[in-house]
Design a protein around this motif. Structure first.
Motif, short mmCIF file in Angstrom:
data_model
loop_
_atom_site.label_atom_id
_atom_site.label_comp_id
_atom_site.label_asym_id
_atom_site.label_seq_id
_atom_site.Cartn_x
_atom_site.Cartn_y
_atom_site.Cartn_z
N LEU A 1 40.58 38.32 48.94
CA LEU A 1 41.09 38.83 47.04
C LEU A 1 42.00 39.37 47.24
N THR A 2 42.44 39.42 46.23
CA THR A 2 43.41 40.94 45.82
C THR A 2 42.71 41.97 45.35
N PRO A 3 43.34 42.77 44.97
CA PRO A 3 41.87 43.76 44.01
C PRO A 3 41.97 43.45 42.64
N GLU A 4 42.99 42.87 42.56
CA GLU A 4 42.35 41.89 41.01
C GLU A 4 41.52 41.48 40.64
N GLN A 5 41.53 40.12 41.33
CA GLN A 5 40.86 39.34 41.90
C GLN A 5 39.45 40.16 41.58
N ALA A 6 39.43 41.11 42.89
CA ALA A 6 37.95 41.42 43.08
C ALA A 6 37.03 41.89 42.34
N VAL A 7 37.95 42.66 40.87
CA VAL A 7 37.35 43.23 40.13
C VAL A 7 37.06 41.90 39.49
N LYS A 8 37.12 41.34 39.27
CA LYS A 8 37.60 39.82 37.73
C LYS A 8 36.15 39.07 38.90
N LYS A 9 35.56 39.38 39.83
CA LYS A 9 34.73 38.53 40.60
C LYS A 9 33.67 39.58 39.94
N THR A 10 33.65 40.49 40.44
CA THR A 10 32.57 41.96 40.02
C THR A 10 32.09 41.89 38.52
N LEU A 11 33.20 41.88 37.76
CA LEU A 11 32.17 41.36 36.47
C LEU A 11 31.61 40.25 36.11
N ALA A 12 32.47 39.22 36.19
CA ALA A 12 32.03 38.47 36.45
C ALA A 12 30.34 37.94 37.06
N VAL A 13 30.51 38.52 38.74
CA VAL A 13 29.00 38.72 39.55
C VAL A 13 28.00 39.61 38.77
N ALA A 14 28.68 40.46 37.89
CA ALA A 14 27.18 41.02 37.04
C ALA A 14 27.18 41.11 35.61
N ALA A 15 28.26 40.26 34.77
CA ALA A 15 28.04 39.96 33.91
C ALA A 15 26.21 38.65 34.19
N THR A 16 27.06 38.08 35.37
CA THR A 16 25.27 36.57 35.49
C THR A 16 24.64 36.85 36.53
N ILE A 17 24.80 37.67 37.21
CA ILE A 17 23.55 38.49 37.58
C ILE A 17 22.43 39.64 37.32
N PRO A 18 22.42 40.07 36.53
CA PRO A 18 22.46 41.62 36.33
C PRO A 18 21.30 41.93 37.10
N GLN A 19 20.99 41.46 38.26
CA GLN A 19 20.09 42.14 39.06
C GLN A 19 21.01 42.93 39.90
#
Length: 510
Positions: free
Chosen positions: A92-110
């Motif tokens: 991933l690029t840093p930009e893609q990594a940030v978007k992926k992190t936000l997506a995971v954190a929004a989907t997996i609240p744990q």
């Protein structure tokens, strides 16, 4: 962090100053730590064994380059079926990594932790690594940030690490003796030159020790990873543990070498074996002393997502993330509520009195009783008991669905977590059940040395196979806290010399 134990006898005082029977509660295993450190580790699944039952983590693969070579490493891409460090499916690029992190954190609240661990060395890719952390600090301030490194470039980047609010760092330190180090790391890339042999190992060790001391002085929590390589550094790691503790490491993680030939590593191709479960536990125990040992490591992929022991990365490929609408402000509110619920459950588990063994979790009137014919047990020695759990600190997984078992060791004083055993799921549904016999044989090998296995349900066929292997199957403690159930089963096995009457139901097929 205190060693993971549950008191079984009233004379063993809890952290709160009252006995388990006197106040009817269990100790808080982080109670001895200063509040600032407690806050850093209580919901960190890698730095707290208790937290890993409740919270998830993720890694983003933004760091392709590495500045050292390790004989146990072969970094591959698109190996979605492998679970080991250095393996990723998408860079991933840093930009893609940030978007992926936000997506995971929004989907997996744990999820509480974002780490960068490869597939190369994050600090050999400082621009990409720090750009990712910089954006996440601003956009997801509720997520803990972690980095893993071999330590070669660490001293020069300690200030940057602290500036980006990275307060958990893992350093892989396999030796403090250059002659041993040269057997593990054939070369380093240092100041625009490739350096080999003992000279390279000496530079690497000096940089690792300097970086560790600098981080400890700045209040950053440091976990040290060490790969146990039989015949190379296995005896030496006791000295490594002593030294890194003295220099300020918070936690030591002694991991087994992964050296299957199909991975294409130097050690794998040369036939270097990994340690047995008994060898690994013996070394971890020898290193422990006053040093907190990590025993729940899963040696995760560099793009792992989810709870330790699971990988939900396939749910968050780049094409899927590109279609997601993420309201992270709303997600943060939801995550805070979920975390509050988790902490309330953890507190309730600590406050609950130890449970007595249930007679059964299904009606005993409708099914036959059976007695497992196993060797008698002696209460004078510890017993290893395996557990199938899908999280929450509970026995809540079907035997046939487990891809790993948590192994606990119980004696008259305590229950302690000692490690994990990976297996192939005995039954995944559909056509895969045709391969169940082979998977079951692998599971039996993985559970070697365990005297009982606790799960929520189990079928007749695996039940019979476990008994034949001298392992007591037990489905009587479904949805109970793990340590309470292990304590109860230990007490039963020790008191009876036999596992007592067990119950199996043909309807609970795997």
């Amino acid at each position: 962090m205190a060693q993971h134990v549950t008191t079984l006898h009233p004379e063993r005082a809890t952290a709160g100053g009252c006995s388990a029977s006197g106040c009817g509660s269990k100790p808080d295993k982080l109670a001895h730590l200063p509040e600032a450190i407690r806050a850093k580790v209580k919901d960190h699944p890698c730095f707290s064994e208790e937290a890993h039952h409740h919270y998830a983590r993720m890694h983003v693969a933004v760091a392709p380059a590495c500045n050292i070579q390790c004989h146990y490493c072969n970094r591959k891409y698109d190996c979605s079926n492998e679970s080991r460090p250095g393996v990723v499916s998408e860079l991933l690029t840093p930009e893609q990594a940030v978007k992926k992190t936000l997506a995971v954190a929004a989907t997996i609240p744990q999820m509480t932790v974002l780490g960068i661990a490869g597939p190369g060395d994050p600090l050999a890719n400082p621009e990409r690594t720090l750009a990712t952390f910089r954006e996440l600090s601003a956009k997801a301030p509720d997520i803990k940030l972690c980095v893993s490194t071999n330590g070669l470039a660490l001293p020069e980047l300690v200030d940057a690490i602290c500036e980006h609010n990275i307060d958990h760092v893992t350093i892989t330190i396999n030796s403090i003796d250059p002659e041993i180090g040269a057997q593990i790391h054939p070369w380093i890339f240092w100041k625009n030159r490739r350096i080999k042999g003992i000279k390279a190992a000496r530079i690497l060790i000096e940089q690792q020790q300097k970086g560790l001391e600098m981080l400890a002085e700045r209040g950053v929590l440091v976990k040290v990873n060490s790969v146990m390589i039989p015949g190379v550094n296995d005896q030496h790691l006791k000295e490594v543990s002593r030294v890194v503790k003295a220099k300020g490491a918070f936690l030591h993680n002694v991991m087994p070498l992964i050296a299957e030939p199909e991975h294409g590593t130097f050690y794998g191709l040369m036939g270097q074996r990994g340690p047995s479960h008994d060898e690994l536990q013996a070394l971890q125990d020898a290193c422990a002393g006053d040093m907190a040992m990590m025993r729940h490591c899963r040696q995760c992929r560099a793009d792992a997502v989810g709870m330790l022991g699971e990988d939900r990365g396939a749910e968050f490929t780049q094409d899927k993330i590109d279609t997601m609408e993420i309201d992270y402000a709303a997600a943060m509110e939801r995550r805070a509520a979920v975390h509050a619920e988790i902490e309330a459950k953890r507190q309730a588990q600590r406050a609950a009195p130890p449970q007595t063994p249930n007679q059964a979790f299904v009606s005993v009137a409708s099914i036959p009783r059976r007695r497992a014919e196993l060797p008698s047990r002696s209460a004078s020695r510890p017993l290893r008991i395996a557990v199938a759990s899908s999280g929450g600190g509970l026995i809540n997984q079907h035997f046939g669905h487990a891809r790993e078992f948590l192994v606990y060791e119980a004696d008259e004083q305590q229950v302690r977590f000692v490690g994990t055993r990976r297996v192939e799921a005995y039954c995944s549904g559909g056509d895969t059940c045709g391969e169940a016999e082979t998977a079951l044989a692998g599971t039996l090998r993985a559970l070697d040395g365990c005297e009982a296995v606790l799960c929520s349900k189990i079928g007749i066929e695996p039940w019979d196979a476990l008994e034949a292997a001298g392992i007591a199957p037990n489905g009587e403690h479904a949805m109970e806290p793990i340590e309470d159930a292990v304590a109860a089963v230990y007490a039963e096995l020790s008191a009876n010399g036999q596992p007592g009457e067990r119950i199996a139901d043909a309807a609970l097929s795997a």
